[in-house]
Design an enzyme around this catalytic site. Structure first.
Site, short mmCIF file in Angstrom:
data_model
loop_
_atom_site.label_atom_id
_atom_site.label_comp_id
_atom_site.label_asym_id
_atom_site.label_seq_id
_atom_site.Cartn_x
_atom_site.Cartn_y
_atom_site.Cartn_z
N CYS A 64 0.86 -1.42 -0.01
CA CYS A 64 0.10 0.10 -0.02
C CYS A 64 0.79 1.39 0.13
CB CYS A 64 -0.84 0.08 1.16
SG CYS A 64 -2.19 -1.29 1.01
N THR A 65 2.17 1.13 0.78
CA THR A 65 2.93 2.41 0.61
C THR A 65 3.63 2.61 -0.78
OG1 THR A 65 3.34 2.06 3.13
CG2 THR A 65 4.97 3.36 1.71
#
Length: 168
Positions: A64-65
């Site tokens: 997600c980062t």
């Protein structure tokens, strides 16, 4: 080795066949959610603009980062091409604020803590991690046109190069 290959090697899978509730050409479901700053956003706020809505599983996790930072790094390109960007997960506003601040994310992250939007968009489904099945957000991006119709659905997200998929 990219993140998708790494995930497969580690036994992380998700049933992307669940992401078939909506089709390209469908009217995008409306929503009304708060972002990391407590501001409420709805689909109608983006009328007349292209919108990339990326659904992601969890704030401040590796995939997600990578996805969020790729969109951050290419945000000016996306804006020049006429796109607005919003991220959506089931994390709360406080978590989103911490995530957005930590990585200097220039766009809104909507808090879908009741999982209403993720269900309306068909991205809530069964996933598997190390043989254990559980329910979660299936990473998916919807490109919504200026009239609120779904122009494109990206199911096989390349987190580190997601902007190219949106623009491609």
């Amino acid at each position: 080795m990219n993140l998708a290959d790494m995930a497969k090697k580690l036994g992380v899978t998700q049933d992307v066949t669940k992401v078939d509730k909506l089709k390209e050409g469908d009217k995008a479901p409306d929503f009304s959610l708060k972002d990391q700053d407590g501001k409420t956003f709805s689909l109608k706020d983006y009328r007349g603009k292209k919108l990339a809505i990326y659904f992601y599983p969890k704030d401040d996790t590796p995939g997600c980062t990578a996805e969020s930072c790729n969109l951050r790094d290419n945000y000016s390109v996306l804006k020049k091409k006429g796109y607005e960007v919003i991220g959506v997960s089931a994390d709360n506003e406080k978590s989103h604020k911490k995530f957005a601040t930590k990585f200097s994310l220039p766009y809104s992250l909507l808090a879908d803590t009741e999982k209403e939007m993720v269900q309306n968009y068909g991205v809530w489904g069964e996933k598997t991690l190390f043989g254990r099945k559980y329910m979660g957000i299936i990473r998916t991006t919807f490109i919504i046109d200026e009239n609120g119709k779904i122009e494109k659905i990206i199911k096989d997200v390349e987190t580190a190069d997601h902007t190219k998929q949106i623009l491609g």
